[in-house]
Structures are given as C-alpha cells and as structure tokens.
Scaffold this motif. Structure first.
Motif, PDB file in Angstrom:
ATOM      1  N   TYR A  63      54.470 -12.627  17.278  1.00 14.73           N
ATOM      2  CA  TYR A  63      53.429 -12.421  17.680  1.00 14.73           C
ATOM      3  C   TYR A  63      52.373 -11.357  17.141  1.00 14.73           C
ATOM      4  O   TYR A  63      52.790 -10.645  16.321  1.00 14.73           O
ATOM      5  CB  TYR A  63      53.698 -11.915  19.191  1.00 14.73           C
ATOM      6  N   SER A  64      51.248 -11.867  17.304  1.00 12.04           N
ATOM      7  CA  SER A  64      50.168 -10.989  16.520  1.00 12.04           C
ATOM      8  C   SER A  64      50.150  -9.636  16.767  1.00 12.04           C
ATOM      9  O   SER A  64      49.568  -9.360  18.116  1.00 12.04           O
ATOM     10  CB  SER A  64      48.863 -11.699  16.558  1.00 12.04           C
ATOM     11  N   PRO A  65      50.238  -8.642  15.819  1.00 10.21           N
ATOM     12  CA  PRO A  65      50.287  -7.190  16.305  1.00 10.21           C
ATOM     13  C   PRO A  65      48.950  -6.779  16.494  1.00 10.21           C
ATOM     14  O   PRO A  65      48.609  -5.760  17.193  1.00 10.21           O
ATOM     15  CB  PRO A  65      51.053  -6.537  15.197  1.00 10.21           C
ATOM     16  N   ARG A  66      48.007  -7.601  15.980  1.00  7.17           N
ATOM     17  CA  ARG A  66      46.545  -6.858  15.959  1.00  7.17           C
ATOM     18  C   ARG A  66      46.026  -6.976  17.627  1.00  7.17           C
ATOM     19  O   ARG A  66      45.016  -6.495  17.794  1.00  7.17           O
ATOM     20  CB  ARG A  66      45.942  -8.083  15.320  1.00  7.17           C
ATOM     21  N   LEU A  67      46.723  -7.786  18.376  1.00 14.25           N
ATOM     22  CA  LEU A  67      46.189  -7.791  19.710  1.00 14.25           C
ATOM     23  C   LEU A  67      46.661  -6.582  20.589  1.00 14.25           C
ATOM     24  O   LEU A  67      46.565  -6.560  21.756  1.00 14.25           O
ATOM     25  CB  LEU A  67      46.711  -9.220  20.511  1.00 14.25           C
ATOM     26  N   LEU A  68      47.605  -5.738  19.894  1.00 18.65           N
ATOM     27  CA  LEU A  68      48.189  -4.526  20.800  1.00 18.65           C
ATOM     28  C   LEU A  68      46.942  -3.785  21.344  1.00 18.65           C
ATOM     29  O   LEU A  68      47.136  -3.542  22.602  1.00 18.65           O
ATOM     30  CB  LEU A  68      48.990  -3.887  19.725  1.00 18.65           C
ATOM     31  N   PRO A  69      46.189  -3.399  20.937  1.00 20.10           N
ATOM     32  CA  PRO A  69      44.879  -2.698  21.311  1.00 20.10           C
ATOM     33  C   PRO A  69      44.313  -3.023  22.535  1.00 20.10           C
ATOM     34  O   PRO A  69      43.958  -2.782  23.552  1.00 20.10           O
ATOM     35  CB  PRO A  69      43.968  -2.530  20.362  1.00 20.10           C
ATOM     36  N   ALA A  70      44.106  -4.524  22.454  1.00 23.22           N
ATOM     37  CA  ALA A  70      43.763  -5.429  23.773  1.00 23.22           C
ATOM     38  C   ALA A  70      44.449  -5.353  24.853  1.00 23.22           C
ATOM     39  O   ALA A  70      43.955  -4.993  25.808  1.00 23.22           O
ATOM     40  CB  ALA A  70      43.521  -6.770  23.217  1.00 23.22           C
ATOM     41  N   MET A  71      45.810  -5.681  24.721  1.00 21.52           N
ATOM     42  CA  MET A  71      46.680  -5.511  25.629  1.00 21.52           C
ATOM     43  C   MET A  71      46.883  -4.074  26.295  1.00 21.52           C
ATOM     44  O   MET A  71      46.766  -3.840  27.454  1.00 21.52           O
ATOM     45  CB  MET A  71      47.942  -5.882  25.214  1.00 21.52           C
ATOM     46  N   ALA A  72      47.086  -3.153  25.420  1.00 22.11           N
ATOM     47  CA  ALA A  72      47.031  -1.823  25.838  1.00 22.11           C
ATOM     48  C   ALA A  72      45.829  -1.439  26.611  1.00 22.11           C
ATOM     49  O   ALA A  72      45.816  -0.523  27.739  1.00 22.11           O
ATOM     50  CB  ALA A  72      47.100  -0.788  24.681  1.00 22.11           C
ATOM     51  N   GLY A  73      44.470  -1.795  26.116  1.00 24.65           N
ATOM     52  CA  GLY A  73      43.590  -1.689  26.735  1.00 24.65           C
ATOM     53  C   GLY A  73      43.282  -2.245  28.072  1.00 24.65           C
ATOM     54  O   GLY A  73      42.679  -1.411  29.026  1.00 24.65           O
ATOM     55  N   MET A  74      43.922  -3.453  28.287  1.00 21.40           N
ATOM     56  CA  MET A  74      43.872  -3.982  29.809  1.00 21.40           C
ATOM     57  C   MET A  74      44.754  -3.130  30.728  1.00 21.40           C
ATOM     58  O   MET A  74      44.462  -2.943  31.901  1.00 21.40           O
ATOM     59  CB  MET A  74      44.614  -5.234  29.750  1.00 21.40           C
ATOM     60  N   ILE A  75      45.773  -2.324  30.343  1.00 27.01           N
ATOM     61  CA  ILE A  75      46.586  -1.489  31.062  1.00 27.01           C
ATOM     62  C   ILE A  75      45.868  -0.225  31.419  1.00 27.01           C
ATOM     63  O   ILE A  75      45.595   0.192  32.453  1.00 27.01           O
ATOM     64  CB  ILE A  75      47.781  -0.929  30.442  1.00 27.01           C
ATOM     65  N   ALA A  76      45.087   0.287  30.221  1.00 28.27           N
ATOM     66  CA  ALA A  76      44.387   1.468  30.505  1.00 28.27           C
ATOM     67  C   ALA A  76      43.023   1.302  31.529  1.00 28.27           C
ATOM     68  O   ALA A  76      42.636   2.069  32.056  1.00 28.27           O
ATOM     69  CB  ALA A  76      43.616   1.804  29.237  1.00 28.27           C
ATOM     70  N   SER A  77      42.600  -0.076  31.498  1.00 28.51           N
ATOM     71  CA  SER A  77      41.418  -0.224  32.508  1.00 28.51           C
ATOM     72  C   SER A  77      41.756   0.030  33.913  1.00 28.51           C
ATOM     73  O   SER A  77      40.800   0.346  34.827  1.00 28.51           O
ATOM     74  CB  SER A  77      41.146  -1.758  32.517  1.00 28.51           C
ATOM     75  N   GLY A  78      43.232   0.116  34.204  1.00 28.10           N
ATOM     76  CA  GLY A  78      43.456   0.323  35.368  1.00 28.10           C
ATOM     77  C   GLY A  78      43.678  -0.721  36.621  1.00 28.10           C
ATOM     78  O   GLY A  78      44.141  -0.808  37.733  1.00 28.10           O
ATOM     79  N   HIS A  79      43.238  -2.016  35.770  1.00 27.67           N
ATOM     80  CA  HIS A  79      43.326  -3.254  36.735  1.00 27.67           C
ATOM     81  C   HIS A  79      44.684  -3.855  36.774  1.00 27.67           C
ATOM     82  O   HIS A  79      45.157  -4.271  37.592  1.00 27.67           O
ATOM     83  CB  HIS A  79      42.496  -4.081  36.140  1.00 27.67           C
ATOM     84  N   PHE A  80      45.611  -3.349  35.737  1.00 29.43           N
ATOM     85  CA  PHE A  80      46.850  -4.101  35.767  1.00 29.43           C
ATOM     86  C   PHE A  80      48.124  -3.156  35.248  1.00 29.43           C
ATOM     87  O   PHE A  80      47.837  -2.223  34.365  1.00 29.43           O
ATOM     88  CB  PHE A  80      46.878  -5.190  34.369  1.00 29.43           C
ATOM     89  N   ASP A  81      49.332  -3.496  35.656  1.00 28.11           N
ATOM     90  CA  ASP A  81      50.382  -2.614  35.324  1.00 28.11           C
ATOM     91  C   ASP A  81      51.154  -3.375  34.435  1.00 28.11           C
ATOM     92  O   ASP A  81      52.096  -2.804  33.865  1.00 28.11           O
ATOM     93  CB  ASP A  81      51.031  -2.291  36.507  1.00 28.11           C
ATOM     94  N   ALA A  82      51.021  -4.659  34.089  1.00 28.67           N
ATOM     95  CA  ALA A  82      51.815  -5.537  33.093  1.00 28.67           C
ATOM     96  C   ALA A  82      50.611  -6.379  32.417  1.00 28.67           C
ATOM     97  O   ALA A  82      49.818  -6.941  33.126  1.00 28.67           O
ATOM     98  CB  ALA A  82      52.899  -6.152  33.693  1.00 28.67           C
TER      99      ALA A  82
END
Ligand code: GDP
Ligand code: MG
Length: 257
Positions: free
Chosen positions: A94-113
């Motif tokens: 899997y592309s490690p480059r998407l890590l900030p995007a995934m962590a960002g979605m959690i940080a948004s507060g909209h998602f827990d996974a």
C-alpha cells in the motif's frame, strides 16, 4: 503531528526485510511522530533492518500470527502516547504516501477509523490483484454490508487508521490472532457506533507483498462470514458475544518475552 495530534505508524511484520526499507522511505516524517515495527519471529533480517532504520522495534518471543501482532502494535502505540494510529504493512503493498491523508481524516474529527480502499476508484485488478481475490472480496463485502448494516467498498484492506478513542474502546483481546482479526475489528467498530471513512489507495501485487495462498484465503473467507453472522445474531439478541459487548477484555500490555 496533525492538528496537534500525535501520529504513530505501526507495522506488523513477518519476513519484511526486503520491503521495509522502501516502505519507510516513503513515510512523511513531518506527520509520523513515532514508527513501531512488531516482529512476529521473522525468519529473515527484518529486526536488524528495522533497527537500522531507527524504528521502535518490538519482538515477539514466539510467532503469534497477524492478529496477535496487531494487538501488540496497538497496545504499544497507546503506551507511547499516540492520538492517531496508522497501520501500514511493511511489505510495500500500500502507498505510504497516503498516510497524511488518512491521519488527516481522523484528525478532522469526522471519523474514528479510515480505510485505504483498493476497490474505491482505483481498479484493484489494474494494480494486479488476482481475479479470484477480487471476486471473493466483492462477494464478502456485499455479504457484510448486508449483515452489518453498513456501507463500505471493502472490508479487507490492510491499510487502516484509527483514533485513540476507538482503540481504547474496542475489546480487541477477544479477537482472533489470525488474519480474521482485521475483520472482527471493523465489525466491532460498527457495533460500537464508530464512523468509518474510506479513501482510494492503489495497491501493488508482487511476491514479497502477497503470501496468503488459496487455502488460507478460504479460511479467512469463512471467518469473515462467521463474524458477520455472529454480529447479526448479537444484534438480534439471539446470542451473547464478548466480542460484541460493552464489557470484554481491552488491550493488554504487549507480551514479548
Ligand atoms: N504475524 C504474521 N504475519 C503474517 C504472516 N503471514 C503474513 N503476515 C503479515 O500479514 C500481512 C498480510 O499478509 P500478505 O501476505 O501481505 O497478504 P495479502 O497482501 O493480503 O496477500 C503482511 O503485512 C505480512 O507481513 C504470518 O504467518 N504471521
Ligand atoms: Mg500484502
């Protein structure tokens, strides 16, 4: 760090010596505050390479399996103060480059996974997913959407991000030490009412990135259906299950010796 939240990358490893270097090279260090690799008694040089890379390395004294490995990963990440945990396979699939995007979605507060989906918008087959795995994935996903009452593009990706709150709530110790752990964890997330988001993620298929053969996949497939049925039965109050209950054993401290 993202929005002041501490991001920890966990890598459940088994014979990842050839691929962990490439994987880690593509992780954005300005986002990843902590990088943990848990080795499940690899037969190759995974531990040495991981130490050379400066990762925090935990070694299981005996092989526990992929689910057992993840239990250690999450317990260790929480112990080290993670607010957001991203599970990334060290096999460069899997592309490690998407890590900030995934962590960002959690940080948004909209998602827990958040799941990195190979099905959503990127064409898993074009990335080299074998056709039988694709067909099984679609069938199992449809069955689960029905039985779990949720809507995801796939439940079977190995690229996932979680909030601390989710990891402290789910009774993960009740889950299998084998591959079906991944699926049980998502079913628990739905059971406890957490919100799951998805982003598109290209995945690569090459020998070191994919070792699960047909026999183990069939076992996984039956495990997935069993999990979904168990969830539905618990929802209908036909059975009681510690996996889908308020109480139940939460993560234990990592046992390595
Ligand atoms: N602990 C443990 N992990 C394993 C084992 N086999 C594979 N893995 C890990 O499980 C993950 C998924 O396995 P992989 O062969 O890549 O599956 P696939 O990509 O879905 O075909 C990888 O990160 C492997 O390192 C095993 O026997 N024990
Ligand atoms: Mg893989």
């Amino acid at each position: 760090m993202i929005s002041g939240l501490r991001v920890c990358v966990v890598m459940p490893a088994y014979n990842a010596a050839k691929t962990v270097r490439r994987t880690v090279a593509e992780i954005d260090r300005s986002v990843a505050d902590d990088m943990i690799l848990v080795d499940d008694q690899s037969k190759d040089d995974t531990v040495r390479v991981a130490q050379e890379l400066g990762l925090h390395v935990v070694v299981h004294s005996k092989n526990r399996g992929y689910g057992g490995n993840q239990k250690t990963c999450y317990a260790e990440a929480l112990k080290r103060g993670a607010d957001i945990v991203v599970m990334l396979h060290p096999d460069y699939q899997y592309s490690p480059r998407l890590l900030p995007a995934m962590a960002g979605m959690i940080a948004s507060g909209h998602f827990d996974a958040v799941l990195g989906s190979r099905i959503l918008g990127v064409g898993a087959l074009a990335g080299g997913m074998p056709i039988w795995k694709y067909v099984a994935n679609r069938f199992l996903t449809a069955s689960e959407n029905l039985l779990l009452g949720y809507k995801l593009a796939e439940y079977h990706t190995g690229y996932r991000a979680f909030s601390r709150r989710l990891l402290e709530t789910l009774p993960l110790e009740e889950n299998s030490d084998d591959f079906v752990f991944d699926n049980q964890m998502l079913a628990q997330a739905i059971w406890f009412g957490f919100h799951i988001g998805e982003i598109s993620c290209p995945a690569r298929y090459f020998p070191e990135a994919s070792s699960i053969d047909f026999r183990r996949s069939v076992k996984y497939g039956f495990g997935v259906l069993g999990t979904a049925l168990e969830f539905r039965a618990a929802r209908l109050r036909l059975t009681k299950s510690p996996r889908f209950a308020e109480t139940g054993r939460k993560l234990l401290p990592a046992v390595t010796e």
